[in-house]
Design a protein around this motif. Sequence first.
Motif, PDB file in Angstrom:
ATOM      1  N   PRO A  93     -54.755 101.801  11.727  1.00 54.93           N
ATOM      2  CA  PRO A  93     -54.069 101.100  10.633  1.00 54.93           C
ATOM      3  C   PRO A  93     -54.445 101.685   9.270  1.00 54.93           C
ATOM      4  N   ARG A  94     -53.433 101.847   8.423  1.00 57.83           N
ATOM      5  CA  ARG A  94     -53.644 102.443   7.108  1.00 57.83           C
ATOM      6  C   ARG A  94     -52.837 101.698   6.052  1.00 57.83           C
ATOM      7  N   ALA A  95     -53.325 101.764   4.804  1.00 56.74           N
ATOM      8  CA  ALA A  95     -52.573 101.300   3.643  1.00 56.74           C
ATOM      9  C   ALA A  95     -52.101 102.548   2.912  1.00 56.74           C
ATOM     10  N   GLU A  96     -50.832 102.892   3.116  1.00 53.98           N
ATOM     11  CA  GLU A  96     -50.282 104.145   2.604  1.00 53.98           C
ATOM     12  C   GLU A  96     -49.628 103.925   1.243  1.00 53.98           C
ATOM     13  N   LEU A  97     -50.099 104.669   0.244  1.00 52.93           N
ATOM     14  CA  LEU A  97     -49.520 104.584  -1.089  1.00 52.93           C
ATOM     15  C   LEU A  97     -48.191 105.334  -1.119  1.00 52.93           C
ATOM     16  N   PRO A 116     -50.016  92.407   7.321  1.00 57.95           N
ATOM     17  CA  PRO A 116     -49.622  92.103   5.943  1.00 57.95           C
ATOM     18  C   PRO A 116     -50.159  90.752   5.499  1.00 57.95           C
ATOM     19  N   GLY A 117     -50.128  90.520   4.191  1.00 56.14           N
ATOM     20  CA  GLY A 117     -50.521  89.232   3.641  1.00 56.14           C
ATOM     21  C   GLY A 117     -51.963  89.151   3.199  1.00 56.14           C
ATOM     22  N   GLY A 118     -52.727  90.233   3.314  1.00 59.64           N
ATOM     23  CA  GLY A 118     -54.126  90.190   2.928  1.00 59.64           C
ATOM     24  C   GLY A 118     -54.315  90.274   1.425  1.00 59.64           C
ATOM     25  N   ALA A 119     -55.548  89.969   0.991  1.00 59.37           N
ATOM     26  CA  ALA A 119     -55.888  90.074  -0.425  1.00 59.37           C
ATOM     27  C   ALA A 119     -56.161  91.529  -0.784  1.00 59.37           C
ATOM     28  N   ALA A 120     -56.120  91.814  -2.091  1.00 62.48           N
ATOM     29  CA  ALA A 120     -56.403  93.165  -2.573  1.00 62.48           C
ATOM     30  C   ALA A 120     -57.577  93.108  -3.534  1.00 62.48           C
ATOM     31  N   GLU A 121     -58.276  94.234  -3.676  1.00 62.30           N
ATOM     32  CA  GLU A 121     -59.436  94.269  -4.556  1.00 62.30           C
ATOM     33  C   GLU A 121     -59.723  95.692  -5.005  1.00 62.30           C
ATOM     34  N   ALA A 122     -60.358  95.788  -6.159  1.00 61.11           N
ATOM     35  CA  ALA A 122     -60.880  97.052  -6.671  1.00 61.11           C
ATOM     36  C   ALA A 122     -62.383  97.061  -6.443  1.00 61.11           C
ATOM     37  N   ALA A 172     -57.638 106.310  -6.681  1.00 66.07           N
ATOM     38  CA  ALA A 172     -58.749 105.822  -7.496  1.00 66.07           C
ATOM     39  C   ALA A 172     -58.312 105.751  -8.948  1.00 66.07           C
ATOM     40  N   VAL A 173     -59.021 104.920  -9.719  1.00 65.94           N
ATOM     41  CA  VAL A 173     -58.759 104.790 -11.151  1.00 65.94           C
ATOM     42  C   VAL A 173     -60.089 104.872 -11.891  1.00 65.94           C
ATOM     43  N   THR A 174     -60.165 105.789 -12.830  1.00 68.44           N
ATOM     44  CA  THR A 174     -61.296 105.870 -13.746  1.00 68.44           C
ATOM     45  C   THR A 174     -60.886 105.182 -15.037  1.00 68.44           C
ATOM     46  N   SER A 219     -58.835  95.049   4.588  1.00 61.15           N
ATOM     47  CA  SER A 219     -60.002  95.917   4.788  1.00 61.15           C
ATOM     48  C   SER A 219     -59.641  97.395   4.716  1.00 61.15           C
ATOM     49  N   LEU A 220     -58.375  97.710   4.349  1.00 61.51           N
ATOM     50  CA  LEU A 220     -57.889  99.086   4.415  1.00 61.51           C
ATOM     51  C   LEU A 220     -57.930  99.753   3.048  1.00 61.51           C
ATOM     52  N   PRO A 221     -58.537 100.930   2.941  1.00 62.89           N
ATOM     53  CA  PRO A 221     -58.500 101.662   1.679  1.00 62.89           C
ATOM     54  C   PRO A 221     -57.089 102.167   1.386  1.00 62.89           C
TER      55      PRO A 221
END
Length: 327
Positions: free
Chosen positions: A181-185, A207-213, A303-305, A258-260
């Motif tokens: 399983p992957r989270a594809e941008l 689907p339906g999970g929370a997101a986080e940085a 990633a975001v700087t 849990s997916l990057p």
Amino acid sequence: MNHSAPRFAPPRLARRLLGTARSTRFRLERTAAGRVRGGAGRVRPLLAPVHLSLRDSRTLNVALAAPHGPGRARLLITRGPRRIAVPLTYEPHTGATPLLTATVTLRGMRDGVWRLTVETRDEVGRVRRYGLAPADSGARPTTPPATPTAPHAPDPRTGTLVRVVRARSGRAVLQATRSRPRAELVRFVPSGDGITVHGRLVAGGLPGGAAEAVRRRDGVVVPAEVAWEGVAFALRVPLAAMAGAGPGQWVWDFRVGSLPVGRWLTDVRDPSAAYPTPFRVHALPGGTLVRAHAHFTRTGAFAVTCWDITDAVRESDAPRDLAEETS
């Protein structure tokens, strides 16, 4: 008698055991699919194709010299009881060897090794079956030249990776490896007041999970707003919370469930070099100015700087304001 509670293998060890089991299964399947002997101990010759390739793990292209005159021919792609039959077109050429050719989109390739067989039927109805050698079977092994792209790419829809590989016998087979399983941008959109990431879940992600940085330096977590439409998601990068989590400029990664999040289903070797992006200044609704760099890493992770530059901008403007007042 004391009975201790059962112990479960940690995720990393479990993944390692599953990977070892899969490698062993693939090795056994390659051995079985690579057999070249026919009935009564006869050795069937391997046909050397003029061209044999896969594009994006979906489009199979094959061209080979016709082993005999006009007749019916097809390419059989088999794994156990499963079979895909691909008609081969007979193409006569003036002054050149006639070819058998086919281009087909592969669908439903399950995890495992698939056998390639060319079946011909001549004008009198005689059926012959041949194995295929890899397209480079006559070339000496050399180190492939460095290129921006890898020789194989996963299916962009399912994530399954299908490759033409050589069995020990020298026979060409197809090896299909399903994706985890992957989270594809899909894309990210910077605007004046923030960054929105659009993506989708692949290969059974829920689907339906929370997101986080997640701050790369120390694992500090900041929740991110995410909207779902089926397996597609739109994530709003929480620039204010990220920049306010501490002074200085830091790099943040992103997770959905849990997916990057990243651009994983690609044949680009170095996404950071292939997709260069500029730094931008975002004016957030509360008046904060954040300098941010949304980018890909070498491995494809998004990633975001970011850095809160509000005070620095005010300090740089202060001498100019004072000069204007005294003039």
